[in-house]
Structures are given as structure tokens and as C-alpha cells.
Design a protein around this motif. Structure first.
Motif, PDB file in Angstrom:
ATOM      1  N   VAL A  16       0.835  -1.205   0.000  1.00  0.00           N
ATOM      2  CA  VAL A  16       0.000   0.000   0.000  1.00  0.00           C
ATOM      3  C   VAL A  16       0.868   1.252   0.000  1.00  0.00           C
ATOM      4  O   VAL A  16       0.578   2.223  -0.710  1.00  0.00           O
ATOM      5  N   SER A  88      -7.911  -0.902  -6.159  1.00  0.00           N
ATOM      6  CA  SER A  88      -8.276  -1.325  -4.809  1.00  0.00           C
ATOM      7  C   SER A  88      -9.125  -2.587  -4.836  1.00  0.00           C
ATOM      8  O   SER A  88      -8.994  -3.452  -3.959  1.00  0.00           O
ATOM      9  N   GLY A  92      -6.579  -4.994  -3.602  1.00  0.00           N
ATOM     10  CA  GLY A  92      -6.813  -4.649  -2.210  1.00  0.00           C
ATOM     11  C   GLY A  92      -7.072  -5.846  -1.317  1.00  0.00           C
ATOM     12  O   GLY A  92      -7.262  -6.983  -1.774  1.00  0.00           O
ATOM     13  N   GLY A 126     -10.240  -3.671   3.332  1.00  0.00           N
ATOM     14  CA  GLY A 126     -10.232  -3.263   1.929  1.00  0.00           C
ATOM     15  C   GLY A 126     -10.857  -1.893   1.738  1.00  0.00           C
ATOM     16  O   GLY A 126     -10.358  -1.076   0.949  1.00  0.00           O
ATOM     17  N   GLU A 129      -8.451   0.681   2.976  1.00  0.00           N
ATOM     18  CA  GLU A 129      -7.370   0.833   1.995  1.00  0.00           C
ATOM     19  C   GLU A 129      -7.817   1.696   0.819  1.00  0.00           C
ATOM     20  O   GLU A 129      -7.078   2.580   0.369  1.00  0.00           O
ATOM     21  N   PHE A 130      -9.022   1.456   0.328  1.00  0.00           N
ATOM     22  CA  PHE A 130      -9.547   2.262  -0.769  1.00  0.00           C
ATOM     23  C   PHE A 130      -9.692   3.727  -0.362  1.00  0.00           C
ATOM     24  O   PHE A 130      -9.320   4.635  -1.116  1.00  0.00           O
ATOM     25  N   TYR A 133      -6.394   5.580  -0.413  1.00  0.00           N
ATOM     26  CA  TYR A 133      -6.025   6.040  -1.751  1.00  0.00           C
ATOM     27  C   TYR A 133      -6.932   7.187  -2.212  1.00  0.00           C
ATOM     28  O   TYR A 133      -6.464   8.158  -2.817  1.00  0.00           O
TER      29      TYR A 133
END
Length: 274
Positions: A16, A88, A92, A126, A129-130, A133
Motif C-alpha cells: 500500500v 483497490s 486490495g 479493503g 485501503e480504498f 487512496y
């Protein structure tokens, strides 16, 4: 679930950070090149924006650097928007299908964790994480919009786009709806892809044909969800669409996501062996 999130976070954090660094370098390059181009031919981007908003066409004499930016800018903007979203989904933590294709899938079946906690933890990580970004991309796009609106005197040009952005940022209900819509699209995509991948693993043991069948399944599910949610918006003009209609569509997508998640967990517990 906490253990799943912790382990996946430790496993994915280096990747990441590398992806974030690449995203930063691409946008930093574009922003610096735009600033340099503004110095070589000040006000060109402001003229482009004004002509597009007034006439719908552009008639300007461009230098070589501006011609290069005309090609590279849409590419990086697509990376900041659709690229981040699909990256992602594919790479991801929420993509259980990617793990099922590797040795990690065997480890998931060996650990004493239910499918509910495993898939739930991966979905939460997930989504985080998205959003990590997405926040970066949003900041980069705001900066790019600012440096692209410099006029010939070196001042920022206040355009109609700024009015719309100011309205969105100062209208909490609109801002909340946009954030919820973006998050819901990712959750729907993650649960849909996960369900198709787990279904393929559960019922198609031949790995040669599993990939194409999963792809067909994802395509069919996308069409199904699109048809159902599309009927909600078919009779409403986008410019006059009220927030309540958008939230209704989001609730329908949430219902689909819940169904995909529940079915995925059941199949994981009863059918999946990797």
C-alpha cells in the motif's frame, strides 16, 4: 475479526505504501509540469476552462509542453479516479479471489476463523485501503485544479467549477451523499467480486476454466445490479435528482451487498476447499 484485520494489514502495508508513493510521484510530476507550463505560457489553462464553459470548444495555440500535458493529464486523472477504484478492488485486501489463487487461500482455511469474521475483516480493511487512496487522489485533484486555474497575472481564476465545489464542501447533506455513494460503490464491487470468486472456487474445481467463468459471473451480476438500480433513476433527470432518490438507490445497492456477503460466507463455510 480484529486478528484478520491485523494480519492482513501487516501483510499489505508495504504494498500500500509503494502504491501510494507511485500515486504521489505521478501527481507531483503532473502538478510541477503544469506550473512550469503556466510560466512558459501563462493563462492558457484558464483560457481553456473559460472557452469550454462559454462555447464548449477550445481554440488556443499550444506550446510543446502544453501539448504533452493535454495527453498526460487525462491519463493521470483517470488513474486518480477509476484507476484507484479498480486497483483497490483487484489488489486490495478485500479481494478474496486473489488470495484463493495463491497459497494464502490454504492458510485462510486452516486458521480457526469463521467465514463471517474472515470476509468481514477483509472487507473492512479493503474499504479502509480504498479510502486511503481516495483521500490522497482527492487532494491531488484539488491541487491540480488550483494550479491549472492560474491566469496570465499569476493569480488563481475563480470559475464556475469553484462555485460547484464550494457548494458541495459547504452543503453537508450533499457532501455526505457523495462520500456515502463512493463508499457504497466500493462495498458493492468488493462483495460482488468476492461472491463470484468464492462461487467459482466452490463449484468449479478445474482452475483452467474457473477464471473465465468467474469473469462471466461478475459481468452478469454487474448487469443485474445495474438493471435493478437503473430503474430507480430512469424517470429522474440527473440535474434535478433529489438526494432521497440517490439514497434509495444506495439502499438497494446495500441490500445487494448484504446478500452477496451472506451468500459468500455460507459458501465459504460449507463448500470452499482450496
Amino acid at each position: 475479526m480484529k486478528a484478520v484485520i491485523k494480519q492482513d494489514f501487516l501483510r499489505r502495508r508495504s504494498g500500500v505504501l509503494i502504491s501510494s508513493l507511485v500515486l504521489f510521484l505521478l501527481n507531483a510530476f503532473l502538478i510541477i509540469m503544469t506550473l512550469i507550463a503556466n510560466k512558459s505560457k501563462p493563462g492558457l489553462m484558464a483560457d481553456v476552462v473559460n472557452q469550454l464553459e462559454t462555447t464548449g470548444s477550445v481554440h488556443v495555440s499550444q506550446t510543446g509542453l502544453w501539448s504533452f500535458l493535454e495527453i498526460i493529464t487525462p491519463i493521470i486523472v483517470l488513474i486518480d479516479t477509476f484507476g484507484v477504484f479498480f486497483w483497490s478492488l483487484e489488489q486490495g485486501a478485500s479481494n478474496i479471489g486473489k488470495d484463493l489463487r495463491s497459497d494464502v487461500g490454504y492458510l485462510y482455511k486452516m486458521v480457526p476463523r469463521s467465514g463471517w469474521s474472515l470476509l468481514g475483516g477483509k472487507l473492512i480493511l479493503g474499504l479502509a485501503e480504498f479510502l486511503f487512496y481516495a483521500i490522497q487522489s482527492f487532494i491531488y485533484l484539488l491541487i491540480l485544479d488550483r494550479v491549472s486555474s492560474i491566469d496570465s497575472s499569476g493569480m488563481f481564476v475563480f470559475t464556475w467549477n469553484d462555485v460547484r465545489m464550494a457548494f458541495i464542501m459547504n452543503n453537508f447533506s450533499t457532501l455526505l451523499t457523495i462520500v456515502a455513494a463512493v463508499m457504497m460503490q466500493f462495498i458493492l464491487g468488493a462483495t460482488l467480486v468476492g461472491f463470484a470468486s468464492i462461487t467459482g472456487t466452490a463449484f468449479f474445481k478445474n482452475r483452467r476454466f474457473r477464471g473465465p467463468l468467474v469473469a462471466v459471473g461478475i459481468f452478469a451480476l454487474v448487469i443485474l445490479v445495474g438493471r435493478v438500480t437503473g430503474n430507480v433513476f430512469s424517470s429522474v433527470e440527473f440535474e434535478t435528482m433529489r438526494l432521497i432518490v440517490i439514497w434509495l438507490g444506495l439502499l438497494i445497492e446495500f441490500a445487494f451487498s448484504a446478500v452477496f456477503y451472506v451468500l459468500s460466507c455460507i459458501l465459504w463455510e460449507k463448500k470452499v476447499s482450496v
